[in-house]
Design a protein around this motif. Structure first.
Motif, PDB file in Angstrom:
ATOM      1  N   ALA A  50       7.085  10.405 -11.445  1.00  0.00           N
ATOM      2  CA  ALA A  50       5.941  10.065 -12.328  1.00  0.00           C
ATOM      3  C   ALA A  50       5.847   8.758 -12.957  1.00  0.00           C
ATOM      4  CB  ALA A  50       5.916  11.035 -13.914  1.00  0.00           C
ATOM      5  N   ALA A  51       7.026   8.116 -12.845  1.00  0.00           N
ATOM      6  CA  ALA A  51       7.231   6.737 -13.180  1.00  0.00           C
ATOM      7  C   ALA A  51       6.790   5.628 -11.944  1.00  0.00           C
ATOM      8  CB  ALA A  51       8.693   6.070 -13.667  1.00  0.00           C
ATOM      9  N   CYS A  52       6.856   6.209 -10.762  1.00  0.00           N
ATOM     10  CA  CYS A  52       6.530   5.357  -9.776  1.00  0.00           C
ATOM     11  C   CYS A  52       5.003   4.856  -9.693  1.00  0.00           C
ATOM     12  CB  CYS A  52       6.928   6.234  -8.403  1.00  0.00           C
ATOM     13  SG  CYS A  52       6.708   5.263  -6.746  1.00  0.00           S
ATOM     14  N   GLN A  53       4.933   3.611  -9.475  1.00  0.00           N
ATOM     15  CA  GLN A  53       3.524   2.937  -9.425  1.00  0.00           C
ATOM     16  C   GLN A  53       3.138   2.902  -8.003  1.00  0.00           C
ATOM     17  OE1 GLN A  53       1.977   1.722 -12.179  1.00  0.00           O
ATOM     18  NE2 GLN A  53       3.548   2.980 -13.242  1.00  0.00           N
ATOM     19  N   ARG A  54       3.829   3.102  -6.943  1.00  0.00           N
ATOM     20  CA  ARG A  54       3.400   2.864  -5.876  1.00  0.00           C
ATOM     21  C   ARG A  54       2.536   4.135  -5.335  1.00  0.00           C
ATOM     22  NH1 ARG A  54       7.773   1.668  -1.624  1.00  0.00           N
ATOM     23  NH2 ARG A  54       8.358   3.851  -2.067  1.00  0.00           N
ATOM     24  N   GLY A  55       2.815   5.545  -5.973  1.00  0.00           N
ATOM     25  CA  GLY A  55       2.149   6.344  -5.683  1.00  0.00           C
ATOM     26  C   GLY A  55       0.832   6.354  -6.234  1.00  0.00           C
ATOM     27  N   ALA A  56       0.857   5.704  -7.550  1.00  0.00           N
ATOM     28  CA  ALA A  56      -0.334   5.585  -8.403  1.00  0.00           C
ATOM     29  C   ALA A  56      -1.378   4.539  -7.681  1.00  0.00           C
ATOM     30  CB  ALA A  56      -0.134   5.190  -9.679  1.00  0.00           C
ATOM     31  N   THR A  57      -0.955   3.682  -7.007  1.00  0.00           N
ATOM     32  CA  THR A  57      -1.536   2.484  -6.408  1.00  0.00           C
ATOM     33  C   THR A  57      -2.367   3.511  -5.113  1.00  0.00           C
ATOM     34  OG1 THR A  57      -0.513   0.940  -6.998  1.00  0.00           O
ATOM     35  CG2 THR A  57      -1.710   0.489  -5.237  1.00  0.00           C
ATOM     36  N   ALA A  58      -1.499   4.435  -4.417  1.00  0.00           N
ATOM     37  CA  ALA A  58      -2.136   5.054  -3.388  1.00  0.00           C
ATOM     38  C   ALA A  58      -3.386   5.955  -3.766  1.00  0.00           C
ATOM     39  CB  ALA A  58      -1.014   5.688  -2.430  1.00  0.00           C
ATOM     40  N   VAL A  59      -3.343   6.578  -4.806  1.00  0.00           N
ATOM     41  CA  VAL A  59      -4.099   7.629  -5.198  1.00  0.00           C
ATOM     42  C   VAL A  59      -5.421   6.791  -5.616  1.00  0.00           C
ATOM     43  CG1 VAL A  59      -4.863   9.130  -7.056  1.00  0.00           C
ATOM     44  CG2 VAL A  59      -2.448   9.088  -6.181  1.00  0.00           C
ATOM     45  N   GLU A  60      -5.306   5.615  -6.259  1.00  0.00           N
ATOM     46  CA  GLU A  60      -6.226   4.741  -6.631  1.00  0.00           C
ATOM     47  C   GLU A  60      -7.120   4.454  -5.366  1.00  0.00           C
ATOM     48  OE1 GLU A  60      -4.542   1.844  -9.034  1.00  0.00           O
ATOM     49  OE2 GLU A  60      -4.367   3.066 -10.538  1.00  0.00           O
ATOM     50  N   TYR A  61      -6.641   3.968  -4.389  1.00  0.00           N
ATOM     51  CA  TYR A  61      -7.209   3.428  -3.113  1.00  0.00           C
ATOM     52  C   TYR A  61      -7.662   4.703  -2.455  1.00  0.00           C
ATOM     53  CZ  TYR A  61      -5.159  -1.210  -3.175  1.00  0.00           C
ATOM     54  OH  TYR A  61      -4.742  -2.403  -3.539  1.00  0.00           O
ATOM     55  N   GLY A  62      -7.340   5.912  -2.674  1.00  0.00           N
ATOM     56  CA  GLY A  62      -7.744   7.147  -2.020  1.00  0.00           C
ATOM     57  C   GLY A  62      -9.258   7.632  -2.584  1.00  0.00           C
ATOM     58  N   LEU A  63      -9.220   7.346  -4.036  1.00  0.00           N
ATOM     59  CA  LEU A  63     -10.363   7.548  -4.824  1.00  0.00           C
ATOM     60  C   LEU A  63     -11.385   6.539  -4.518  1.00  0.00           C
ATOM     61  CD1 LEU A  63      -8.544   8.503  -8.220  1.00  0.00           C
ATOM     62  CD2 LEU A  63      -9.813  10.039  -6.541  1.00  0.00           C
ATOM     63  N   ILE A  64     -11.151   5.247  -4.407  1.00  0.00           N
ATOM     64  CA  ILE A  64     -12.091   4.337  -4.128  1.00  0.00           C
ATOM     65  C   ILE A  64     -12.657   4.748  -2.573  1.00  0.00           C
ATOM     66  CG2 ILE A  64     -12.355   1.829  -3.340  1.00  0.00           C
ATOM     67  CD1 ILE A  64     -10.274   1.323  -5.896  1.00  0.00           C
TER      68      ILE A  64
END
Length: 59
Positions: free
Chosen positions: A12-26
């Protein structure tokens, strides 16, 4: 059980996963826009060819 909780907390604290999700949504939004544009152009093109066929049949 504690190891599982720690692993989930680190995930949950990992930022790399969040960035990948954001790129996927874009990317998904861009794909939807492209599909919408192609659909609009396709509908106009079909209408144009139907008008051409009607005019040719009339003469």
């Amino acid at each position: 059980m504690r190891a599982l909780i720690r692993s989930l907390w680190r995930l949950a604290a990992c930022q790399r996963g969040a960035t990948a999700v954001e790129y996927g949504l874009i990317l998904a939004l861009i794909c939807l826009a492209v599909i919408g544009a192609i659909s609009s152009v396709a509908n106009k093109t079909v209408s144009m060819w139907n008008n051409v066929a009607t005019e040719v049949s009339a003469h």
